[in-house]
Design a protein around this motif. Sequence first.
Motif, PDB file in Angstrom:
ATOM      1  N   GLY A 103      44.801  24.420  40.581  1.00  0.00           N
ATOM      2  CA  GLY A 103      45.668  25.397  39.927  1.00  0.00           C
ATOM      3  C   GLY A 103      45.268  25.650  38.490  1.00  0.00           C
ATOM      4  N   MET A 104      44.846  24.600  37.774  1.00  0.00           N
ATOM      5  CA  MET A 104      44.412  24.750  36.384  1.00  0.00           C
ATOM      6  C   MET A 104      43.160  25.631  36.311  1.00  0.00           C
ATOM      7  N   SER A 105      42.180  25.355  37.138  1.00  0.00           N
ATOM      8  CA  SER A 105      40.949  26.144  37.119  1.00  0.00           C
ATOM      9  C   SER A 105      41.203  27.587  37.533  1.00  0.00           C
ATOM     10  N   THR A 106      42.052  27.789  38.537  1.00  0.00           N
ATOM     11  CA  THR A 106      42.336  29.143  39.004  1.00  0.00           C
ATOM     12  C   THR A 106      43.022  29.969  37.914  1.00  0.00           C
ATOM     13  N   ALA A 107      44.018  29.368  37.250  1.00  0.00           N
ATOM     14  CA  ALA A 107      44.735  30.095  36.192  1.00  0.00           C
ATOM     15  C   ALA A 107      43.801  30.443  35.037  1.00  0.00           C
ATOM     16  N   ILE A 108      42.980  29.494  34.606  1.00  0.00           N
ATOM     17  CA  ILE A 108      42.058  29.751  33.494  1.00  0.00           C
ATOM     18  C   ILE A 108      41.042  30.821  33.874  1.00  0.00           C
ATOM     19  N   ALA A 109      40.510  30.750  35.097  1.00  0.00           N
ATOM     20  CA  ALA A 109      39.505  31.722  35.524  1.00  0.00           C
ATOM     21  C   ALA A 109      40.090  33.128  35.616  1.00  0.00           C
ATOM     22  N   LEU A 110      41.285  33.268  36.168  1.00  0.00           N
ATOM     23  CA  LEU A 110      41.893  34.587  36.301  1.00  0.00           C
ATOM     24  C   LEU A 110      42.219  35.194  34.938  1.00  0.00           C
ATOM     25  N   ILE A 111      42.773  34.387  34.034  1.00  0.00           N
ATOM     26  CA  ILE A 111      43.067  34.891  32.689  1.00  0.00           C
ATOM     27  C   ILE A 111      41.786  35.327  31.984  1.00  0.00           C
ATOM     28  N   THR A 112      40.747  34.530  32.117  1.00  0.00           N
ATOM     29  CA  THR A 112      39.469  34.859  31.479  1.00  0.00           C
ATOM     30  C   THR A 112      38.902  36.158  32.030  1.00  0.00           C
ATOM     31  N   VAL A 113      38.941  36.340  33.344  1.00  0.00           N
ATOM     32  CA  VAL A 113      38.378  37.542  33.961  1.00  0.00           C
ATOM     33  C   VAL A 113      39.141  38.793  33.525  1.00  0.00           C
ATOM     34  N   VAL A 114      40.475  38.734  33.562  1.00  0.00           N
ATOM     35  CA  VAL A 114      41.285  39.916  33.252  1.00  0.00           C
ATOM     36  C   VAL A 114      41.079  40.360  31.807  1.00  0.00           C
ATOM     37  N   PHE A 115      41.243  39.452  30.867  1.00  0.00           N
ATOM     38  CA  PHE A 115      41.142  39.827  29.458  1.00  0.00           C
ATOM     39  C   PHE A 115      39.697  40.095  29.039  1.00  0.00           C
ATOM     40  N   ILE A 218      36.606  60.463  37.640  1.00  0.00           N
ATOM     41  CA  ILE A 218      35.169  60.676  37.776  1.00  0.00           C
ATOM     42  C   ILE A 218      34.379  59.472  37.262  1.00  0.00           C
ATOM     43  N   THR A 219      34.621  59.104  36.005  1.00  0.00           N
ATOM     44  CA  THR A 219      33.800  58.062  35.387  1.00  0.00           C
ATOM     45  C   THR A 219      34.171  56.665  35.863  1.00  0.00           C
ATOM     46  N   PHE A 220      35.462  56.377  35.914  1.00  0.00           N
ATOM     47  CA  PHE A 220      35.888  55.016  36.254  1.00  0.00           C
ATOM     48  C   PHE A 220      35.404  54.568  37.627  1.00  0.00           C
ATOM     49  N   PRO A 221      35.486  55.404  38.695  1.00  0.00           N
ATOM     50  CA  PRO A 221      34.929  54.947  39.984  1.00  0.00           C
ATOM     51  C   PRO A 221      33.450  54.634  39.930  1.00  0.00           C
ATOM     52  N   LEU A 222      32.702  55.349  39.101  1.00  0.00           N
ATOM     53  CA  LEU A 222      31.278  55.069  38.981  1.00  0.00           C
ATOM     54  C   LEU A 222      31.006  53.765  38.238  1.00  0.00           C
ATOM     55  N   LEU A 223      31.960  53.321  37.415  1.00  0.00           N
ATOM     56  CA  LEU A 223      31.805  52.071  36.668  1.00  0.00           C
ATOM     57  C   LEU A 223      32.336  50.866  37.431  1.00  0.00           C
ATOM     58  N   ALA A 224      32.952  51.089  38.588  1.00  0.00           N
ATOM     59  CA  ALA A 224      33.535  49.981  39.344  1.00  0.00           C
ATOM     60  C   ALA A 224      32.518  48.894  39.695  1.00  0.00           C
ATOM     61  N   PRO A 225      31.288  49.234  40.159  1.00  0.00           N
ATOM     62  CA  PRO A 225      30.319  48.160  40.425  1.00  0.00           C
ATOM     63  C   PRO A 225      29.999  47.319  39.195  1.00  0.00           C
ATOM     64  N   GLY A 226      29.904  47.959  38.017  1.00  0.00           N
ATOM     65  CA  GLY A 226      29.652  47.190  36.804  1.00  0.00           C
ATOM     66  C   GLY A 226      30.802  46.274  36.449  1.00  0.00           C
ATOM     67  N   LEU A 227      32.029  46.735  36.638  1.00  0.00           N
ATOM     68  CA  LEU A 227      33.194  45.889  36.369  1.00  0.00           C
ATOM     69  C   LEU A 227      33.232  44.698  37.323  1.00  0.00           C
ATOM     70  N   VAL A 228      32.894  44.937  38.576  1.00  0.00           N
ATOM     71  CA  VAL A 228      32.896  43.840  39.546  1.00  0.00           C
ATOM     72  C   VAL A 228      31.820  42.816  39.192  1.00  0.00           C
ATOM     73  N   ALA A 229      30.617  43.293  38.859  1.00  0.00           N
ATOM     74  CA  ALA A 229      29.539  42.367  38.489  1.00  0.00           C
ATOM     75  C   ALA A 229      29.901  41.565  37.243  1.00  0.00           C
ATOM     76  N   SER A 230      30.490  42.221  36.261  1.00  0.00           N
ATOM     77  CA  SER A 230      30.905  41.509  35.050  1.00  0.00           C
ATOM     78  C   SER A 230      32.031  40.527  35.350  1.00  0.00           C
ATOM     79  N   GLY A 231      32.950  40.913  36.248  1.00  0.00           N
ATOM     80  CA  GLY A 231      34.019  40.002  36.628  1.00  0.00           C
ATOM     81  C   GLY A 231      33.500  38.759  37.323  1.00  0.00           C
ATOM     82  N   VAL A 232      32.473  38.925  38.169  1.00  0.00           N
ATOM     83  CA  VAL A 232      31.872  37.767  38.839  1.00  0.00           C
ATOM     84  C   VAL A 232      31.241  36.830  37.817  1.00  0.00           C
ATOM     85  N   TYR A 233      30.541  37.402  36.836  1.00  0.00           N
ATOM     86  CA  TYR A 233      29.929  36.572  35.794  1.00  0.00           C
ATOM     87  C   TYR A 233      30.991  35.810  35.009  1.00  0.00           C
ATOM     88  N   ALA A 234      32.062  36.500  34.606  1.00  0.00           N
ATOM     89  CA  ALA A 234      33.120  35.840  33.836  1.00  0.00           C
ATOM     90  C   ALA A 234      33.801  34.760  34.663  1.00  0.00           C
TER      91      ALA A 234
END
Length: 311
Positions: A103-115, A218-234
């Motif tokens: 639970g500690m790791s999950t909470a920290i990881a989710l907060i880090t990814v979102v912000f 228009i722009t945001f759907p095209l940036l979705a793959p970049g957001l997902v890749a960055s979220g995985v890294y975070a």
Amino acid sequence: MTSTVQSTGASAPPAGSRPRPALPPTGRKGGGNRRIRPARIALGVIGIVVALIWVFPVYWMLNSSLLPNVVLQSTTPTWLPFGGSLDNFVAVFSGGTFLPALGMSTAIALITVVFCLLFAFLGALAISRFRFRGRKAFVLAVLLIQMLPAEGLFIAQYKLMGSLNMLNSIVGVSIIYIAAVVPFTIWMLRGFVAGVPADLEEAGMIDGLSRTQAFMRITFPLLAPGLVASGVYAFLQAWNEFTVALVLLQDNSSQTLPLWLRGFIQASASRATDWGQVMAASTMVAIPVIIFFLFVQGRMTSGLVSGAVKG
């Protein structure tokens, strides 16, 4: 006397035409067979060998987690877990410390990814779409921050979190993780934002959309793959981080999974290391990451396809 011509299913060639020569047989069936090149076969074999080498440690960890410690200490390796059981996993859960650490790791990881995605997305938009004073200095600062060794900041981070009464807390560790991951995430997202032409938004605005609507549709759907890749890294950075958590989380009741795994190995070593339980604990730490990556990988593929269609 009138002669009749019986049709045989094929029309007779017209009078005076020259017969076409018969084509030689090609020896191909069903549209033709592709020629198999030795280089292609060699590359396939090399790919399979590399994949097996990559996946073998994961398989060995899972295989060892199902075997008793007596079998693992034998000089003869056991390649298949025949006769194995889930006793090692039961021992991991029976300690009562795995679920709080999860639970500690999950909470920290989710907060880090979102912000991290929120701040990095706004920063990437600013340096890619706008020209302002200090822009080059900001980009240079983002790059220089990545060169600072994390170990050199431990004392300052510990004193800062201690003065704010945020030691042994989810918020304190999350703030440090966000500050460490945001610079590289900004640089990663900057490439995705720069790859989307601003003319697409202007075309949408000509069709009657507002700037916000053009960006979101228009722009945001095209940036979705970049957001997902960055979220995985975070997520991976926050989930696997050990040294900062070791400094800031000194209470046994507030430990992330890497700290819990270290404590589990130390407790096992005091009574002769039970490698079956250690491998079971390592498997439990790795399973959430694998599930998260498999889930996000599908979203990343769909985002790439939808972005290509909408672009």
